[in-house]
Design a protein around this motif. Sequence first.
Motif, mmCIF file in Angstrom:
data_model
loop_
_atom_site.group_PDB
_atom_site.id
_atom_site.type_symbol
_atom_site.label_atom_id
_atom_site.label_comp_id
_atom_site.label_asym_id
_atom_site.label_seq_id
_atom_site.Cartn_x
_atom_site.Cartn_y
_atom_site.Cartn_z
ATOM 1 N N SER A 1 17.712 -66.661 -5.320
ATOM 2 C CA SER A 1 16.360 -66.805 -4.790
ATOM 3 C C SER A 1 15.385 -65.862 -5.493
ATOM 4 C CB SER A 1 16.339 -66.568 -3.278
ATOM 5 O OG SER A 1 16.656 -65.233 -2.979
ATOM 6 N N ALA A 2 15.833 -64.658 -5.832
ATOM 7 C CA ALA A 2 14.972 -63.729 -6.568
ATOM 8 C C ALA A 2 14.653 -64.263 -7.960
ATOM 9 C CB ALA A 2 15.638 -62.363 -6.669
ATOM 10 N N VAL A 3 15.642 -64.837 -8.630
ATOM 11 C CA VAL A 3 15.420 -65.419 -9.948
ATOM 12 C C VAL A 3 14.450 -66.598 -9.851
ATOM 13 C CG1 VAL A 3 16.550 -66.731 -11.797
ATOM 14 C CG2 VAL A 3 17.582 -64.628 -10.944
ATOM 15 N N PHE A 4 14.596 -67.418 -8.822
ATOM 16 C CA PHE A 4 13.698 -68.554 -8.630
ATOM 17 C C PHE A 4 12.266 -68.093 -8.400
ATOM 18 C CE2 PHE A 4 11.530 -71.503 -5.741
ATOM 19 C CZ PHE A 4 11.500 -72.631 -6.553
ATOM 20 N N VAL A 5 12.079 -67.075 -7.553
ATOM 21 C CA VAL A 5 10.739 -66.576 -7.250
ATOM 22 C C VAL A 5 10.087 -65.991 -8.498
ATOM 23 C CG1 VAL A 5 9.462 -64.805 -5.977
ATOM 24 C CG2 VAL A 5 11.140 -66.221 -4.807
ATOM 25 N N VAL A 6 10.819 -65.191 -9.244
ATOM 26 C CA VAL A 6 10.271 -64.597 -10.464
ATOM 27 C C VAL A 6 9.949 -65.677 -11.497
ATOM 28 C CG1 VAL A 6 10.813 -63.091 -12.421
ATOM 29 C CG2 VAL A 6 11.323 -62.344 -10.107
ATOM 30 N N GLY A 7 10.821 -66.640 -11.629
ATOM 31 C CA GLY A 7 10.564 -67.742 -12.557
ATOM 32 C C GLY A 7 9.345 -68.556 -12.155
ATOM 33 N N PHE A 8 9.197 -68.827 -10.863
ATOM 34 C CA PHE A 8 8.036 -69.570 -10.382
ATOM 35 C C PHE A 8 6.750 -68.793 -10.630
ATOM 36 C CE2 PHE A 8 5.127 -70.941 -6.973
ATOM 37 C CZ PHE A 8 5.039 -72.281 -7.311
ATOM 38 N N GLU A 9 6.767 -67.483 -10.395
ATOM 39 C CA GLU A 9 5.583 -66.664 -10.655
ATOM 40 C C GLU A 9 5.222 -66.670 -12.142
ATOM 41 O OE1 GLU A 9 6.427 -62.812 -9.069
ATOM 42 O OE2 GLU A 9 5.970 -63.428 -7.017
ATOM 43 N N GLN A 10 6.213 -66.637 -13.003
ATOM 44 C CA GLN A 10 5.944 -66.668 -14.440
ATOM 45 C C GLN A 10 5.340 -68.001 -14.863
ATOM 46 O OE1 GLN A 10 6.138 -64.189 -16.702
ATOM 47 N NE2 GLN A 10 6.547 -62.877 -14.949
ATOM 48 N N ILE A 11 5.830 -69.085 -14.289
ATOM 49 C CA ILE A 11 5.278 -70.405 -14.607
ATOM 50 C C ILE A 11 3.831 -70.495 -14.135
ATOM 51 C CG2 ILE A 11 5.426 -72.863 -14.010
ATOM 52 C CD1 ILE A 11 8.483 -72.512 -14.074
ATOM 53 N N VAL A 12 3.561 -69.995 -12.925
ATOM 54 C CA VAL A 12 2.187 -70.026 -12.412
ATOM 55 C C VAL A 12 1.280 -69.182 -13.284
ATOM 56 C CG1 VAL A 12 0.712 -69.306 -10.485
ATOM 57 C CG2 VAL A 12 2.801 -70.576 -10.035
ATOM 58 N N GLN A 13 1.741 -68.003 -13.677
ATOM 59 C CA GLN A 13 0.913 -67.136 -14.514
ATOM 60 C C GLN A 13 0.688 -67.769 -15.883
ATOM 61 O OE1 GLN A 13 2.362 -63.177 -15.138
ATOM 62 N NE2 GLN A 13 0.443 -62.490 -15.988
ATOM 63 N N TRP A 14 1.688 -68.397 -16.450
ATOM 64 C CA TRP A 14 1.540 -69.026 -17.753
ATOM 65 C C TRP A 14 0.581 -70.204 -17.675
ATOM 66 C CZ3 TRP A 14 3.657 -73.946 -19.190
ATOM 67 C CH2 TRP A 14 3.472 -74.254 -20.537
#
Length: 62
Positions: A8-21
């Motif tokens: 879940s932590a990996v998913f949240v960090v990945g989602f935040e990176q996609i949103v920021q990108w």
Amino acid sequence: MPAIALLSAVFVVGFEQIVQWQYGPTGIVGLLLLSIGIKAKSPTCSSIGAVVLALTVTGPTL
């Protein structure tokens, strides 16, 4: 249990990176306000975050 927390932590960090990108700093601010509002059970904060995200997504792209 630790595997679920890690995933879940990996998913949240990945989602935040996609949103920021995709949407830049404004998208991160909207996502942050939305998540803080949900965790703090503050409808005002989560509503502001949702509006910021909606305006960012529907706004003109460069």
